[in-house]
Design an enzyme around this catalytic site. Structure first.
Site, PDB file in Angstrom:
ATOM      1  N   GLU A  24       0.914  -1.300   0.156  1.00 22.46           N
ATOM      2  CA  GLU A  24      -0.042   0.073  -0.246  1.00 22.46           C
ATOM      3  C   GLU A  24       0.860   1.203  -0.095  1.00 22.46           C
ATOM      4  O   GLU A  24       0.534   2.065  -0.682  1.00 22.46           O
ATOM      5  CB  GLU A  24      -1.030   0.128   1.275  1.00 22.46           C
ATOM      6  CG  GLU A  24      -2.045   1.028   1.098  1.00 22.46           C
ATOM      7  CD  GLU A  24      -3.126   0.825   2.008  1.00 22.46           C
ATOM      8  OE1 GLU A  24      -3.761   1.864   2.853  1.00 22.46           O
ATOM      9  OE2 GLU A  24      -3.596  -0.255   2.338  1.00 22.46           O
ATOM     10  N   ASP A 121      -2.727  -3.088   3.052  1.00 23.82           N
ATOM     11  CA  ASP A 121      -3.050  -3.189   4.552  1.00 23.82           C
ATOM     12  C   ASP A 121      -4.221  -4.311   4.438  1.00 23.82           C
ATOM     13  O   ASP A 121      -5.079  -4.497   3.607  1.00 23.82           O
ATOM     14  CB  ASP A 121      -3.388  -1.749   5.087  1.00 23.82           C
ATOM     15  CG  ASP A 121      -2.525  -0.975   5.510  1.00 23.82           C
ATOM     16  OD1 ASP A 121      -1.152  -1.388   5.201  1.00 23.82           O
ATOM     17  OD2 ASP A 121      -2.699   0.159   5.918  1.00 23.82           O
ATOM     18  N   TYR A 318      -0.335  -4.070  13.634  1.00 27.09           N
ATOM     19  CA  TYR A 318      -0.916  -3.442  12.878  1.00 27.09           C
ATOM     20  C   TYR A 318      -1.919  -2.786  13.656  1.00 27.09           C
ATOM     21  O   TYR A 318      -2.652  -3.079  14.552  1.00 27.09           O
ATOM     22  CB  TYR A 318      -1.801  -4.593  12.037  1.00 27.09           C
ATOM     23  CG  TYR A 318      -2.804  -3.886  10.870  1.00 27.09           C
ATOM     24  CD1 TYR A 318      -2.254  -3.329   9.794  1.00 27.09           C
ATOM     25  CD2 TYR A 318      -4.130  -3.755  11.115  1.00 27.09           C
ATOM     26  CE1 TYR A 318      -3.222  -2.656   8.898  1.00 27.09           C
ATOM     27  CE2 TYR A 318      -4.921  -3.426  10.223  1.00 27.09           C
ATOM     28  CZ  TYR A 318      -4.560  -2.704   9.177  1.00 27.09           C
ATOM     29  OH  TYR A 318      -5.327  -2.072   8.168  1.00 27.09           O
TER      30      TYR A 318
END
Length: 685
Positions: A24, A121, A318
């Protein structure tokens, strides 16, 4: 194509194959490159070891706006255009990142690329970012999904060994695409519908408008609150205050004080109860944003930016997660991280850390809770920005507390009788401090109240007095409390086992709040976030269907069910389309009984002395002399700045780090929003 294949044959006659990995962001791509050993930098990608690693720079492709469809939607807004429901959804390449799209298009089309790995992601948004590009290119090559919750090399290696085909994530894409289409339908149709109805340019959103409605409602509660006085009769013994229940009538309170003063009270009950406070749960994004706002005043977006940066630096896992638990395969590695925290931070060390209470596979769907990675032991934390240090401290401290022993205390409630009335005093004694030994002092502030030792039947002579109290007003939202309200909207009886509903997702709530501020519907006052007059006016005129938190949270729950394969995306979209058709039919006419905005003059026209009022595209003179102010030197000014200039005061703005002064006489030649250079040229002539 055949000639190209012939040219790339190796000496054995076989075809060298390349795998294309698409991340990303460039920073994430670089982390992957270190694992797959790609090290040759090209324009827009990195190559090596039969891998091509590139990136998307966020959304390279997005849904087209209504004006791009034709159908008369590009004309001046009118009821006749509505409802706008595309027969086929169209996409366009984002102009600012078109060059990177072309890079990905070329890479996807290369003859030696036989497989693609989607490494955007691991959430709805990331899935849409990749698939929009993949579909726009018209690529049909096989795709595998890299699903990773940490950018540590070990985590990426493990994820590369456990990839699944893209089709396994079709439900995730369906949920993300459905959300995008629903936002388009509600936002685009709602904005045009109510702009035409109330003769003013309004901006509505599927999540934005219900969130604004909650802010307006809370502001009204604060503004209209009428405090009420009440009383308690208090008796004192050995420095301890025993209080009666609430008494609304002052004469009754005075009578009780007179009856008790100087008389004897009897201890009627002494209740001891040992209570246990288990360690806190780990952070998901929303709870981290709330604590950061509560302690440091960080906005939700600031916290998200910080934790995203820490994630890309491979220091935390994350961030865009809604889980506060870990999976059972993480127990040992997390224990190791707890021990590293004890060495790196000044929180102290937990002798026998216990991770089991935060292990719950059923509560870990896409991603687990936010925790530090083992890299905190080797990373240069001293050079982190202060904001990132603070956020990292929160995350590390939370994991340390979670692994510690429970906090135990003895709760003591003493009841005394005097003149037929109960008086109570409460206190506590800490038995085992447990996890509270490690809490950040700024985040925890327990007040310990000691009370004397007494026995049932004990008598004592007392002095009595009256205390005056007032009911507490509701408090304006801070981002802490607003995030909580958004998270639990539509859940009357919330508990941790409830199915998640709420307004938006952890990944989108910060953007929703920032959008309200940017569009002028809300503003920050210190830590508080309140509605502006523009926001209040909008909520006052739009109907309940548009600002219903319950309806929007129901939609959010259905999006979650689509992601889990429990609800049909087609059925969801049919419901949204029916909602839009009904809305346009019900409110598809002008309503002159409501004046949305305040069109009061803000000053006198420097050209003809007429009144300056606000229009759709800036401020203009009601005499129509040609005075129209939307920008000065190409800079859009606030109403406050324009009022100041019209009243003879200078103002300023910052561009490229430099402060620029705007003098009042700028209006002499600033008709129709001329740039500084146009104005300067004309003035020099």
């Amino acid at each position: 194509r055949r000639q190209r294949q012939m040219c790339i044959r190796d000496r054995k006659g076989s075809f060298p194959m390349s795998i294309l990995i698409i991340a990303e962001k460039p920073s994430v791509a670089r982390g992957i490159c270190s694992v797959v050993k790609a090290d040759s930098k090209k324009k827009g990608y990195i190559e090596g070891n039969n891998y091509l690693v590139s990136w998307c720079l966020g959304h390279l492709v997005g849904l087209k706006y209504p004006n791009d469809y034709g159908n008369g939607w590009q004309d001046k807004w009118s009821f006749s255009q509505l409802p706008m429901i595309p027969e086929k959804w169209l996409f366009k390449i984002t102009e600012s990142t078109k060059e990177q799209f072309e890079v990905l298009k070329d890479l996807m089309s290369r003859g030696d690329v036989t497989e693609i790995i989607c490494a955007t992601d691991a959430d709805r948004e990331g899935e849409c970012i990749f698939r929009y590009v993949y579909n726009m290119v018209g690529c049909r090559k096989p795709v595998k999904r890299l699903w990773v919750s940490s950018l540590e090399e070990s985590a990426i290696c493990k994820a590369l060994q456990n990839m699944k085909p893209m089709s396994d994530y079709d439900n995730l894409f369906s949920a993300g695409f459905s959300r995008a289409k629903a936002d388009w339908l509600v936002g685009m149709n709602g904005s045009r519908l109510f702009s035409c109805r109330y003769h003013d340019r309004l901006n509505l959103g599927r999540v934005q408008t219900p969130t604004l409605a909650m802010i307006v409602h809370r502001d009204n509660d604060v503004r209209n609150f009428v405090k009420q006085k009440y009383f308690t009769a208090d008796i004192e013994y050995n420095g301890c205050i025993f209080s009666s229940a609430r008494i609304d009538d002052e004469n009754t309170a005075d009578s009780l004080v007179s009856a008790c003063n100087g008389s004897t009270a009897v201890i009627s009950a002494v209740k001891h109860e040992v209570k246990t406070v288990n360690p806190p749960k780990l952070y998901d994004l929303t709870s981290l944003q709330r604590d950061a706002n509560k302690v440091y005043g960080y906005t939700a977006q600031q916290t998200l930016d910080c934790v995203q940066s820490l994630y890309e630096a491979k220091i935390v896992t994350y961030p865009r997660t809604d889980s506060q638990y870990l999976s059972d395969d993480m127990e040992q590695s997390t224990l190791d991280i707890v021990r590293i925290i004890g060495n790196v931070f000044q929180f102290g060390s937990v002798a026998n850390p216990d991770i089991s209470r935060c292990i719950n596979n059923k509560k870990v769907t896409g991603h687990h809770a936010i925790i530090p990675t083992a890299n905190i032991g080797t990373a240069d934390l001293d050079n982190l920005p202060a904001t990132e240090k603070n956020i990292l401290s929160f995350i590390a401290n939370k994991l340390l507390c979670t692994s510690a022993l429970p906090h135990k205390y003895e709760s003591i409630k003493i009841t005394a009788m005097c003149s037929g009335t109960e008086f109570t005093a409460n206190g506590r004694t800490i038995l085992e401090n447990g996890w509270k030994n490690y809490t950040l002092k700024s985040a925890e502030n327990d007040e310990i109240k000691q009370i004397p030792t007494v026995t049932e039947g004990q008598q004592f002579t007392i002095s009595a007095s009256k205390s005056e109290h007032f009911t507490s007003p509701p408090k304006a939202f801070t981002e802490d409390t607003l995030l909580s309200a958004m998270e639990h909207a539509g859940q009357e009886n919330y508990d941790e086992n409830s199915e998640k509903k709420g307004l938006g997702t952890p990944a989108t709530r910060a953007g929703t709040i920032e959008g309200l501020v940017k569009k002028g519907y809300a503003e920050r006052k210190g830590k508080q976030i309140v509605a502006t007059e523009k926001g209040v006016n909008l909520i006052n005129v739009v109907p309940d269907e548009v600002k219903s938190a319950q309806l929007t949270s129901d939609w959010e729950m259905k999006l979650q069910q689509i992601e889990n394969g429990e609800y049909s995306a087609d059925r969801f979209m049919a419901e949204i389309e029916d909602f839009i058709r009904t809305l346009c039919e019900k409110y598809g006419s002008a309503d002159s009984s409501v004046s949305f905005g305040n069109n009061a003059p803000i000053g006198k026209c420097p050209k003809c002395e007429g009144e300056i009022v606000k229009g759709k595209f800036g401020y203009y003179c009601k005499n129509k002399c040609g005075m129209n102010v939307s920008k000065v030197y190409g800079k859009e000014l606030s109403e406050k700045q324009i009022i100041g200039l019209l009243s003879g005061k200078s103002t300023s703005y910052t561009a490229n780090g430099k402060k620029n002064i705007i003098l009042p006489e700028v209006f002499e030649n600033n008709y129709n929003g001329k740039t500084y250079y146009q104005w300067k040229t004309e003035r020099s002539k």
